[in-house]
Design a protein around this motif. Structure first.
Motif, PDB file in Angstrom:
ATOM      1  N   ASN A 191      -6.519   6.528   5.260  1.00 29.12           N
ATOM      2  CA  ASN A 191      -5.929   5.561   4.456  1.00 29.12           C
ATOM      3  C   ASN A 191      -5.833   5.588   2.976  1.00 29.12           C
ATOM      4  N   THR A 203       3.606  -4.647  -0.770  1.00 28.17           N
ATOM      5  CA  THR A 203       4.356  -5.247   0.184  1.00 28.17           C
ATOM      6  C   THR A 203       3.150  -5.769   1.101  1.00 28.17           C
ATOM      7  N   GLY A 204       3.536  -6.539   2.125  1.00 27.82           N
ATOM      8  CA  GLY A 204       2.513  -7.102   3.098  1.00 27.82           C
ATOM      9  C   GLY A 204       1.879  -6.381   4.071  1.00 27.82           C
ATOM     10  N   ALA A 205       2.600  -5.187   4.524  1.00 29.03           N
ATOM     11  CA  ALA A 205       1.868  -4.367   5.434  1.00 29.03           C
ATOM     12  C   ALA A 205       2.001  -2.676   4.985  1.00 29.03           C
ATOM     13  N   PRO A 206       1.249  -1.952   5.410  1.00 32.16           N
ATOM     14  CA  PRO A 206       1.098  -0.572   5.301  1.00 32.16           C
ATOM     15  C   PRO A 206       2.176   0.055   5.995  1.00 32.16           C
ATOM     16  N   ARG A 207       2.612   1.388   5.450  1.00 29.07           N
ATOM     17  CA  ARG A 207       3.719   2.223   5.893  1.00 29.07           C
ATOM     18  C   ARG A 207       2.884   3.348   6.423  1.00 29.07           C
ATOM     19  N   HIS A 223       0.266   1.068  -0.193  1.00 30.65           N
ATOM     20  CA  HIS A 223      -0.634   1.316   1.131  1.00 30.65           C
ATOM     21  C   HIS A 223       0.004   2.019   2.211  1.00 30.65           C
TER      22      HIS A 223
END
Length: 145
Positions: free
Chosen positions: A78, A5-9, A88
């Protein structure tokens, strides 16, 4: 493993301990999201608008049917998984003191065994992320303080 996906969780990872140097990993069952048969710490996603402590308490009750006596947040990791990266997570790692006699399996479809162990005598195999998580804990929790 989750799709890219475009964003980390944000994941609230917790290591249960008894305050006497033992930690409580769980063996991941056949219904676990990844790496079944490995031993790991507990975790759950941070919900929108929620606090780290609320997420830990919620997930701890769901997974272990126990409530925290004390929550300490020692560090953040991270976590990048896959090559190329497909997952991520920002892992907020907490040490959680619990009463050992109150812990039991709460999600038998995801976990098939719990055990109290000294950090230098952990069962194997460990989940691929477990050792890095345990390394963040304060020395007192790891039984060296």
């Amino acid at each position: 493993m989750a799709e890219r996906t475009g964003a980390p969780r944000v994941s609230c990872v917790f290591v249960c301990h008894d305050g006497r140097g033992r930690v409580l990993p769980a063996r991941r069952g056949a219904g676990a999201r990844d790496e079944p048969g490995t031993w790991d710490c507990g975790a759950g996603a941070l919900e929108f608008g929620g606090t780290f402590e609320a997420a830990v308490a919620r997930e701890m009750y769901e997974e272990y049917r126990a409530t925290p006596l004390e929550i300490a947040r020692p560090d953040v990791r991270n976590v990048l998984r896959g090559e190329p990266v497909v997952s991520h997570w920002v892992a907020v790692v907490s040490a959680v003191r619990v009463r050992p006699d109150r812990v039991r399996i709460g999600e038998p479809h995801k976990c098939d065994e719990l055990g109290w162990f000294a950090p230098d005598a952990l069962p194997s195999p460990l989940h691929s992320q477990c050792a890095a998580t345990l390394a963040l804990l304060p020395a007192a929790v790891r039984g060296r303080g």
